[in-house]
Design an enzyme around this catalytic site. Structure first.
Site, PDB file in Angstrom:
ATOM      1  N   ARG A   8      22.629  50.063  25.256  1.00  0.00           N
ATOM      2  CA  ARG A   8      23.060  50.531  26.568  1.00  0.00           C
ATOM      3  C   ARG A   8      22.025  51.339  27.348  1.00  0.00           C
ATOM      4  O   ARG A   8      22.306  51.762  28.459  1.00  0.00           O
ATOM      5  CB  ARG A   8      24.363  51.355  26.466  1.00  0.00           C
ATOM      6  CG  ARG A   8      25.502  50.631  25.795  1.00  0.00           C
ATOM      7  CD  ARG A   8      26.802  51.398  25.938  1.00  0.00           C
ATOM      8  NE  ARG A   8      26.695  52.763  25.494  1.00  0.00           N
ATOM      9  CZ  ARG A   8      26.765  53.153  24.231  1.00  0.00           C
ATOM     10  NH1 ARG A   8      26.901  52.270  23.274  1.00  0.00           N
ATOM     11  NH2 ARG A   8      26.674  54.424  23.924  1.00  0.00           N
ATOM     12  N   ASP A  49      17.118  55.457  19.915  1.00  0.00           N
ATOM     13  CA  ASP A  49      18.171  55.962  20.787  1.00  0.00           C
ATOM     14  C   ASP A  49      19.311  54.980  20.972  1.00  0.00           C
ATOM     15  O   ASP A  49      19.858  54.821  22.061  1.00  0.00           O
ATOM     16  CB  ASP A  49      17.604  56.364  22.154  1.00  0.00           C
ATOM     17  CG  ASP A  49      18.395  57.519  22.747  1.00  0.00           C
ATOM     18  OD1 ASP A  49      19.045  58.234  21.983  1.00  0.00           O
ATOM     19  OD2 ASP A  49      18.361  57.699  23.972  1.00  0.00           O
ATOM     20  N   GLY A 102      15.746  67.305  27.178  1.00  0.00           N
ATOM     21  CA  GLY A 102      16.261  66.626  28.352  1.00  0.00           C
ATOM     22  C   GLY A 102      17.619  67.160  28.739  1.00  0.00           C
ATOM     23  O   GLY A 102      18.057  68.209  28.254  1.00  0.00           O
ATOM     24  N   ASN A 137      12.291  54.368  25.444  1.00  0.00           N
ATOM     25  CA  ASN A 137      13.015  54.303  24.177  1.00  0.00           C
ATOM     26  C   ASN A 137      12.363  53.341  23.196  1.00  0.00           C
ATOM     27  O   ASN A 137      12.970  52.998  22.180  1.00  0.00           O
ATOM     28  CB  ASN A 137      14.469  53.889  24.414  1.00  0.00           C
ATOM     29  CG  ASN A 137      15.330  55.059  24.843  1.00  0.00           C
ATOM     30  OD1 ASN A 137      15.005  56.205  24.582  1.00  0.00           O
ATOM     31  ND2 ASN A 137      16.433  54.768  25.523  1.00  0.00           N
TER      32      ASN A 137
END
Length: 528
Positions: A129, A148, A15, A135
């Protein structure tokens, strides 16, 4: 890509910020996911903060709904890496694309398990966050786990970012993120609720049914719209999601634990009612985690008004910590992702670290604390009113007139400090083993500062005077002066158990800025 102790087998995903490799951990012969961030930790402080914070996040690895962190470090070229459990089942983001929305019970039960994981993270001082379907991973046993984590201690007021803030996923980000607000537990609650919404509907909240991509500007506007109730979903479940996704943080469910309990209370057999909590057997092969420290804490005692004979008494109102003032600088928010559902393996490693706010005079801002979990209670000893044996011999704290400062008769060390809304929990440590903090002064609470709330206590002028860089430096042993060039200073007020026992004392503690944030031995030993 090479890393000693690992055999790299190929690339799993790539990514904007990181690459995830499939690797084999040679020492134990297991396959793992090796996530390497493309950004650099440019300074020793950044590297130290990353290692300290990834340790805090690693403490969550025992939770059945958190992807374990096996190892972490910094490559020779200053790129941070993490070694994670390999989850061959992919992510729920991918499943949404392949199979569409989940049944209400499955989506609700997944939400309960994930909310429990997030509540445990918050209790340990760790924010995520970036909660989103991409995720949420499916491990080799079919269990659902969140990955993550941002690997950063809970943000504290007045601390500046020393490494760039993570790229948000706008589709699941809380509205305040677009206003540049600091990350908070309430933001995680919003993202978690938005994720459950997506599991139920197949798309993020406020997104068009036809899958049309929205610009950032359109998404920001839609974040202010009322909660879009899902048809065919029990009213109680819609109401729980609505409360958790309120546009204003203060109007949301108070914390992830409250969201978990509200979800668990929804009775899916009754279209509009609440019922018993669900079983968790569909989520993992182990029982649901229920040992996380609660986020709700008793209100702290209010600082009493100053007596009439004390000039200018009372706590100061400026948010200043021991030994220094607050440096207020504006903060910027980087939004670097498209407002779409993430459907590939998540590869974003987010590193959020903080300077300790040290001022030119050596002072330090409030609340730069490491995460920890268990509370400590003092053992009554020979020191009247202190709960531990104390001494005035060779004690720099005693030299400060009028504050009643003393030193502990034997070294007193701590592995970490957790601050939730000013209520402190601490974990005692053996001074001969690795630890973070050490006590260098102990004193009675000021008469006009009878509180066990750290954020109130650190504002008091007497506390700032005693728990200062000056007193700390005068207290250091010769070994302490050579161990580290810089030391952080903090305050430990009475714990809840100490307060209940009538102990009204606070401690001044210090932490050395070492390579890994830890040290062994005592650097403030007082001769007996």
């Amino acid at each position: 890509m090479e890393l000693p102790g690992y055999e790299i087998q190929g690339v799993l995903g790539q990514g904007g910020f990181a690459t995830v490799y499939r690797a084999r951990q040679l020492a134990v012969g297991r396959e793992v996911a090796l996530k390497v961030d493309g950004r650099l930790l440019a300074t020793p402080r950044d590297r130290q903060r990353f290692l300290r914070e990834v340790t805090a996040a690693g403490q969550l690895s025992g939770h059945p709904h958190v992807v374990p962190v096996y190892d972490a470090g910094v490559l020779p070229d200053n790129r941070p890496y993490m070694v994670l459990e390999l989850c061959p089942g992919g992510s729920l983001g991918e499943r949404l694309v392949r199979q569409g929305p989940l049944p209400p019970k499955e989506a609700r039960d997944i939400g309960v398990g994930l909310a429990d994981a997030v509540a445990a993270a918050h209790a340990s001082g760790v924010l995520h966050r970036d909660i989103k379907p991409g995720n949420i991973m499916v491990n080799r046993y079919g269990g659902i786990a969140l990955t993550d984590f941002g690997l950063a201690a809970m943000p504290r007021p007045g601390q500046e970012l020393s490494v760039t803030r993570e790229a948000l996923t706008p589709a699941y980000a809380p509205p305040e993120a677009f206003r540049g607000a600091d990350p908070t537990p309430a933001g995680d609650v919003y993202s978690l609720a938005a994720t459950v919404y997506a599991l139920l509907s197949g798309r993020p909240p406020h997104h068009p049914d036809d899958g049309t991509h929205l610009s950032i500007a359109e998404l920001i506007v839609r974040h202010t719209w009322p909660y879009p109730a899902l048809p065919g979903v029990p009213a109680a479940l819609n109401e729980t999601l609505r409360q958790a996704m309120a546009p204003e943080p203060a109007e949301r469910l108070s914390d992830a634990g409250a969201f978990r309990d509200a979800l668990a209370a929804v009775d899916l057999a009754d279209p509009g009612g609440f019922g018993p909590a669900p079983g968790m057997n569909t989520l993992a092969t182990v029982p649901a985690y229920r040992d996380a420290a609660p986020l709700t804490v008793p209100p702290a005692p209010v600082i009493a008004p100053a007596p009439p004979d004390r000039p200018g008494g009372g706590a100061t109102t400026a948010p200043v910590a021991p030994g220094g003032g607050r440096a207020g600088r504006s903060r910027s928010l980087l939004i670097g992702a498209l407002a779409v559902v993430t459907v590939s393996v998540s590869v974003t490693v987010t590193v959020l670290t903080y300077g300790n706010g040290r001022q030119p005079d050596g002072g330090r801002d409030t609340d730069a604390r490491s995460g920890a979990s268990s509370s400590a209670s003092a053992t009554p000893s020979a020191g009247p009113g202190f709960g531990v044996a104390t001494t005035t011999e060779d004690c720099a704290a005693t030299a400060v007139d009028g504050l009643g400062g003393r030193c502990t008769a034997t070294p007193e060390c701590w592995s970490g400090i957790t601050d939730i809304s000013g209520i402190i929990t601490v974990s005692r440590a053996d001074c001969q083993a690795e630890h973070v903090w050490e006590t260098f002064a102990i004193a009675p609470l000021p008469k006009d500062g009878q509180t066990n709330n750290a954020r109130d206590l650190v504002k008091h002028p007497d506390v700032k005077t005693l728990c200062s860089q000056t007193v700390m430096a005068d207290s250091l042993s010769a070994d302490g002066r050579t161990l580290a060039r810089t030391w952080d200073v903090d305050v430990i007020p009475p714990t809840a158990s100490e307060w209940d026992k009538g102990l009204r004392v606070y401690r001044c503690v210090a932490a050395a800025e070492t390579d890994n944030g830890r040290k062994t031995g005592s650097q403030f030993a007082v001769p007996s």
